[in-house]
Scaffold this active site. Structure first.
Site, PDB file in Angstrom:
ATOM      1  N   ASP A 184      39.326  44.661  38.150  1.00 49.09           N
ATOM      2  CA  ASP A 184      38.313  44.711  39.209  1.00 49.09           C
ATOM      3  C   ASP A 184      38.685  43.756  40.348  1.00 49.09           C
ATOM      4  OD1 ASP A 184      36.892  46.487  37.703  1.00 49.09           O
ATOM      5  OD2 ASP A 184      35.507  44.980  36.898  1.00 49.09           O
TER       6      ASP A 184
HETATM    7  N1  URA Z   1      36.636  44.708  32.285  1.00 48.17           N
HETATM    8  C1  URA Z   1      35.938  44.519  33.418  1.00 48.17           C
HETATM    9  O1  URA Z   1      34.722  44.589  33.424  1.00 48.17           O
HETATM   10  N2  URA Z   1      36.628  44.253  34.539  1.00 48.17           N
HETATM   11  C2  URA Z   1      37.977  44.142  34.591  1.00 48.17           C
HETATM   12  O2  URA Z   1      38.551  43.878  35.649  1.00 48.17           O
HETATM   13  C3  URA Z   1      38.689  44.340  33.391  1.00 48.17           C
HETATM   14  C4  URA Z   1      37.988  44.622  32.249  1.00 48.17           C
END
Ligand code: URA
Length: 230
Positions: free
Chosen positions: A102
């Site tokens: 993310d």
């Molecule tokens: N899980 C999440 O919520 N975000 C990420 O970036 C990776 C795994």
């Protein structure tokens, strides 16, 4: 692509000639004589016939980046910096990412031009553990580890998450290992307890650990041993 198909696609050989070339051991792939017509060749393979180069073989490239928060796991984005912006490499258009993070997640990000390799890293069947360091808004209680291990129902996908292992490190921080990569998976798992994830950092994919010498935004090429892990 199969070696016989690669050769017979060339203007200089027909199928019968290809069969003979292989039987007569006149074809080399990456420096080794190959007689098997089914042998898989790739854009990275160097292919020669009678010592004459038919395909140079482009170099396969593999990098680990310490992704900083505040960039997008994509190769192009109209608004935000992308993970590729951190790389000072030629032909960046050939590169792609193996597994997303993310926007505000930091940590281990793999970037390559080898689609076969990145599929090994990302395909769910391999069940590679992805290990995250997590900091949360509220206290992480003992119930979390039990629930994460049983799996959590995700209504949107209509599935229950695979068993995940939680190691609580402090009142609001933990290390979580998951074998899938569902959309916002870690945040949704903690969201099950109405506990917001404040910091998320990927430390490891399978046996490949983020090099601690890399500051956020720095990257390096993978070693041969690291590439072989997948
Ligand atoms: N899980 C999440 O919520 N975000 C990420 O970036 C990776 C795994």
């Amino acid at each position: 692509m199969r070696l016989d198909r690669f050769l017979s696609n060339l203007p200089q050989f027909n199928r019968k000639q290809v069969r003979l070339l292989l039987i007569e051991k006149r074809v080399q792939v990456d420096g080794h004589i190959v007689c098997d017509p089914h042998h898989e060749v790739r854009a990275f393979s160097r292919i020669e016939c009678d010592g004459q180069c038919l395909q140079v073989g482009k170099p396969a490239r593999y990098f680990m980046l310490h992704k900083p928060p505040g960039c997008v796991s994509a190769t192009h984005d109209p608004q935000h910096p992308t993970v590729l912006d951190w790389l000072n490499e030629p032909d960046k258009g050939d590169l792609h990412i193996a597994g997303r993070l993310d926007f505000n997640t930091s940590g281990l990000m793999l970037i390559t031009n080898d689609g076969h390799w990145s599929r090994q890293v990302t395909q769910p069947e391999t069940k590679l553990p992805k290990v995250y360091y997590v900091e949360t808004e509220h206290v992480i209680t003992d119930a979390y580890a039990v629930t994460f291990n049983h799996g959590i129902y995700f209504a949107y996908e209509d599935l229950t998450t695979q068993p995940a292992h939680l190691h609580v490190l402090g009142p609001r921080c933990a290390r979580l290992s998951i074998v899938e990569g569902r959309y916002h998976q870690v945040k949704r798992m903690f969201g099950h307890f109405n506990n917001k994830v404040l910091r998320l950092h990927r430390e490891r994919i399978g046996s490949l650990v983020l090099d601690e010498r890399l500051a956020p935004g720095q990257y390096r090429a993978l070693t041969a041993q690291e590439i072989e892990l997948f």
